[in-house]
Design a protein around this motif. Structure first.
Motif, PDB file in Angstrom:
ATOM      1  N   ARG A   3       0.847  -1.202   0.000  1.00  0.00           N
ATOM      2  CA  ARG A   3       0.000   0.000   0.000  1.00  0.00           C
ATOM      3  C   ARG A   3       0.883   1.253   0.000  1.00  0.00           C
ATOM      4  O   ARG A   3       0.628   2.209  -0.737  1.00  0.00           O
ATOM      5  CB  ARG A   3      -0.921  -0.016   1.219  1.00  0.00           C
ATOM      6  CG  ARG A   3      -1.906   1.133   1.245  1.00  0.00           C
ATOM      7  CD  ARG A   3      -2.745   1.160   2.529  1.00  0.00           C
ATOM      8  NE  ARG A   3      -3.236  -0.116   2.954  1.00  0.00           N
ATOM      9  CZ  ARG A   3      -4.389  -0.671   2.588  1.00  0.00           C
ATOM     10  NH1 ARG A   3      -5.168  -0.023   1.743  1.00  0.00           N
ATOM     11  NH2 ARG A   3      -4.769  -1.846   3.044  1.00  0.00           N
ATOM     12  N   THR A  12      -2.375   2.155  -8.155  1.00  0.00           N
ATOM     13  CA  THR A  12      -3.488   1.576  -7.419  1.00  0.00           C
ATOM     14  C   THR A  12      -2.981   0.348  -6.661  1.00  0.00           C
ATOM     15  O   THR A  12      -2.167  -0.409  -7.176  1.00  0.00           O
ATOM     16  CB  THR A  12      -4.621   1.165  -8.382  1.00  0.00           C
ATOM     17  OG1 THR A  12      -4.976   2.305  -9.174  1.00  0.00           O
ATOM     18  CG2 THR A  12      -5.835   0.690  -7.614  1.00  0.00           C
ATOM     19  N   TYR A  13      -3.479   0.171  -5.463  1.00  0.00           N
ATOM     20  CA  TYR A  13      -3.065  -0.933  -4.592  1.00  0.00           C
ATOM     21  C   TYR A  13      -4.079  -2.071  -4.673  1.00  0.00           C
ATOM     22  O   TYR A  13      -5.285  -1.838  -4.603  1.00  0.00           O
ATOM     23  CB  TYR A  13      -2.955  -0.418  -3.161  1.00  0.00           C
ATOM     24  CG  TYR A  13      -2.869  -1.490  -2.110  1.00  0.00           C
ATOM     25  CD1 TYR A  13      -1.756  -2.318  -2.032  1.00  0.00           C
ATOM     26  CD2 TYR A  13      -3.891  -1.672  -1.191  1.00  0.00           C
ATOM     27  CE1 TYR A  13      -1.677  -3.297  -1.058  1.00  0.00           C
ATOM     28  CE2 TYR A  13      -3.807  -2.643  -0.214  1.00  0.00           C
ATOM     29  CZ  TYR A  13      -2.699  -3.456  -0.158  1.00  0.00           C
ATOM     30  OH  TYR A  13      -2.624  -4.427   0.799  1.00  0.00           O
ATOM     31  N   GLU A  43     -11.072   2.930  -2.535  1.00  0.00           N
ATOM     32  CA  GLU A  43      -9.989   3.570  -1.791  1.00  0.00           C
ATOM     33  C   GLU A  43      -9.381   2.537  -0.841  1.00  0.00           C
ATOM     34  O   GLU A  43      -8.893   1.528  -1.308  1.00  0.00           O
ATOM     35  CB  GLU A  43     -10.482   4.835  -1.108  1.00  0.00           C
ATOM     36  CG  GLU A  43     -10.958   5.865  -2.113  1.00  0.00           C
ATOM     37  CD  GLU A  43     -11.401   7.154  -1.497  1.00  0.00           C
ATOM     38  OE1 GLU A  43     -11.008   7.466  -0.360  1.00  0.00           O
ATOM     39  OE2 GLU A  43     -12.148   7.873  -2.169  1.00  0.00           O
ATOM     40  N   TRP A  92      -0.635  -0.983 -11.166  1.00  0.00           N
ATOM     41  CA  TRP A  92      -1.021  -1.556  -9.886  1.00  0.00           C
ATOM     42  C   TRP A  92       0.208  -1.997  -9.115  1.00  0.00           C
ATOM     43  O   TRP A  92       1.195  -2.423  -9.707  1.00  0.00           O
ATOM     44  CB  TRP A  92      -1.894  -2.792 -10.088  1.00  0.00           C
ATOM     45  CG  TRP A  92      -3.264  -2.501 -10.588  1.00  0.00           C
ATOM     46  CD1 TRP A  92      -3.618  -2.235 -11.872  1.00  0.00           C
ATOM     47  CD2 TRP A  92      -4.461  -2.453  -9.826  1.00  0.00           C
ATOM     48  NE1 TRP A  92      -4.971  -2.028 -11.957  1.00  0.00           N
ATOM     49  CE2 TRP A  92      -5.509  -2.166 -10.707  1.00  0.00           C
ATOM     50  CE3 TRP A  92      -4.748  -2.636  -8.478  1.00  0.00           C
ATOM     51  CZ2 TRP A  92      -6.832  -2.047 -10.287  1.00  0.00           C
ATOM     52  CZ3 TRP A  92      -6.069  -2.531  -8.068  1.00  0.00           C
ATOM     53  CH2 TRP A  92      -7.086  -2.235  -8.959  1.00  0.00           C
TER      54      TRP A  92
END
Length: 183
Positions: A3, A12-13, A43, A92
């Motif tokens: 993260r 993006t995680y 989120e 990602w």
């Protein structure tokens, strides 16, 4: 860690473990095998059928059940397909024990994080507020369980960079990973 790396890179995680935990929660609720499309991320929240289950999937019962559910081929197949679908659509940072070997073996950057068993247990115990000895035994059992299914999660994937994080701060690990990402 993932993260923090995603945040540092503006990516993006993807917490794949949360997906298996959602499947475990659905199983414990009597919902049978969860349809991977029912799992979503908003989120820092994890959603199952639109319900925020971020806290519910981190309970000890779900944690225990997640490794069992992950051993079921139909669950693995569905969640891996969903993970591939998600990461195909952008930048990602994905974390999980078999991301670089099964989900995204062609990823541009692959890092295999390690730490001594004592360090892993200490960190996890601090996170959970649990006894380090108990956590060490649980981690050893999980390592053994997760190395089944015709795969191992305890060795780096081909092309992955091993990074021993024993004694490193979170910031030091994030910096070491970010430095490996081409820009």
């Amino acid at each position: 860690m993932a993260r923090a790396v995603a945040h540092a890179l503006g990516f993006t995680y993807l917490d794949t473990g949360a997906m298996y935990r959602c499947a475990a929660l659905a199983s414990l609720r009597g919902a049978g095998t969860v349809d991977a499309a029912r799992i979503a991320f908003a989120e820092d929240r994890v959603l199952l059928d639109g319900e925020d289950v971020t806290t519910a999937i981190r309970t000890p019962g779900v944690t225990e059940r997640a490794s069992e559910v992950a051993a079921r081929p139909e669950v693995r197949e569905a969640l891996i397909a969903r993970q591939r679908e998600l990461i195909a659509g952008g930048d990602w940072v994905a974390e999980g024990r078999d991301i670089a070997t099964v989900v995204a073996p062609d990823a541009e950057v692959k890092v295999f994080l390690t730490a001594s068993p004592q360090e892993r247990a200490r960190r996890r115990a601090a996170e959970l507020g649990a006894d380090a000895g108990v956590v060490a035994r649980e981690l050893a059992l999980r390592d053994e369980r997760d190395s089944g299914h015709g795969r191992t999660t305890l060795h780096p994937a081909p092309g992955a960079t091993p990074l021993d994080t024993t004694g490193l701060s979170i910031d030091e690990v994030v910096q070491a990973i970010v430095a490996r990402v081409p820009r």
